[in-house]
Design an enzyme around this catalytic site. Structure first.
Site, PDB file in Angstrom:
ATOM      1  N   ILE A 198       0.732  -1.015  -0.031  1.00 27.82           N
ATOM      2  CA  ILE A 198      -0.394  -0.076  -0.143  1.00 27.82           C
ATOM      3  C   ILE A 198       0.976   1.338  -0.057  1.00 27.82           C
ATOM      4  O   ILE A 198       1.654   1.439   1.009  1.00 27.82           O
ATOM      5  CB  ILE A 198      -1.245   0.483   0.332  1.00 27.82           C
ATOM      6  CG1 ILE A 198      -1.992   0.982   1.470  1.00 27.82           C
ATOM      7  CG2 ILE A 198      -0.551  -0.084   2.912  1.00 27.82           C
ATOM      8  CD1 ILE A 198      -2.895   0.656   2.855  1.00 27.82           C
ATOM      9  N   SER A 199       0.476   2.770  -0.898  1.00 30.80           N
ATOM     10  CA  SER A 199       1.335   3.337  -0.776  1.00 30.80           C
ATOM     11  C   SER A 199       1.472   4.060   0.506  1.00 30.80           C
ATOM     12  O   SER A 199       0.822   4.224   0.918  1.00 30.80           O
ATOM     13  CB  SER A 199       1.201   3.985  -2.006  1.00 30.80           C
ATOM     14  OG  SER A 199       1.597   3.793  -3.244  1.00 30.80           O
ATOM     15  N   GLN A 200       2.670   4.495   0.430  1.00 29.57           N
ATOM     16  CA  GLN A 200       2.939   5.653   1.672  1.00 29.57           C
ATOM     17  C   GLN A 200       1.094   7.400   1.617  1.00 29.57           C
ATOM     18  O   GLN A 200       1.200   7.513   0.260  1.00 29.57           O
ATOM     19  CB  GLN A 200       3.922   6.505   1.454  1.00 29.57           C
ATOM     20  CG  GLN A 200       4.382   7.495   2.211  1.00 29.57           C
ATOM     21  CD  GLN A 200       5.547   8.408   1.514  1.00 29.57           C
ATOM     22  OE1 GLN A 200       6.036   8.152   0.455  1.00 29.57           O
ATOM     23  NE2 GLN A 200       6.495   9.773   2.311  1.00 29.57           N
TER      24      GLN A 200
END
Ligand code: SAH
Length: 239
Positions: free
Chosen positions: A87-89
């Site tokens: 999951i992206s930052q």
């Protein structure tokens, strides 16, 4: 009998008192972590779009990460979500959402559903999000969380997003959250005139450029490299 039912009522009251305050306290802790995430990681780095900030404050990111990562869900970092994916930052999700300038009437495509978090953030703002995930297991779990969270304006499909989603194209917005080494032509074709696409382009497992592509009313494309990023690679379905 009377004593017994009183006892039952008392036990019920005790478990109510113990179960609910702690659950409410958890929710309040997560809400505070989310507010801090938005001010310290997102506003501090220059994201200003009010709808994007509202969505980032609202969507419970901890529900989109594996159970044992919930307590670190609001940290300034990407997190593993299984199948070797991430999951992206939070800041990158906010930045990508701001870059495509979402409005309530927009039809959007996301390539790389992953946890479903980016789809939820977008779905807070736009009319509909169509999202494609290569890994069936991730598509299924993201679909479950999004349904539990009440998003009836998100449609998840397992498949190869390189080819877009021609049945429901064209799109005002395309968000690609896995990195291809070139911009897939089908995605360019499925962008409406006036549409915006954000995509990390570059080599596998190295630094890529987060690119914003815009198609003007006459169909002409313009492109701008925004910032270096690192995404997992966009893979093709083997068949
Ligand atoms: N947007 C996601 C981040 C996902 S990471 C989130 O909010 O959690 C990128 C995802 O793209 C991975 O889950 C990966 O499996 C997926 N992916 C890679 N290649 C793909 C392709 N060709 N089509 C669809 N999804 C792809």
């Amino acid at each position: 009998m009377w004593v017994r039912s009183l006892y039952v009522v008392r036990m019920g009251l005790i478990s109510f008192l113990f179960a609910h305050p702690s659950q409410a306290a958890d929710e309040e802790t997560y809400r505070q972590a989310r507010a801090a995430m938005v001010s310290q990681q997102i506003e501090a780095r220059g994201v200003r779009d009010a709808a994007v900030l509202r969505a980032m404050r609202k969507v419970p990111r901890h529900l989109y990460v594996p159970q044992d990562s919930r307590d670190v869900a609001y940290r300034d970092t990407p997190l593993p979500i299984g199948r070797g994916q991430t999951i992206s930052q939070p800041y990158i999700v906010a930045l990508m959402t701001e870059l495509v300038r979402p409005t309530p009437s927009d039809r959007s495509l996301e390539v790389g559903t992953g946890s479903g978090y980016q789809a939820a953030v977008l779905a807070e703002i736009v009319e509909h999000v169509y999202t494609i995930e290569l890994e069936e297991e991730l598509a299924a779990s993201a679909g479950r969380v999004l349904a539990q969270q009440g998003y009836d304006n998100v449609t998840v499909r397992a498949g190869d997003g390189y080819v877009g989603w021609s049945e429901v194209a064209p799109f005002d917005i395309i968000v690609v959250t896995a990195a291809p080494d070139h911009i897939p032509q089908p995605l360019i074709d499925q962008l409406k005139p006036g549409g915006r696409m954000v995509v990390p382009v570059g080599p596998v497992f190295a630094t890529q450029q987060l690119r914003l592509l815009e198609k003007d009313a006459s169909g002409k494309l313009s492109s701008q490299d925004v910032t270096p990023v690192r995404f997992v690679p966009l893979r093709r379905k083997e068949n």
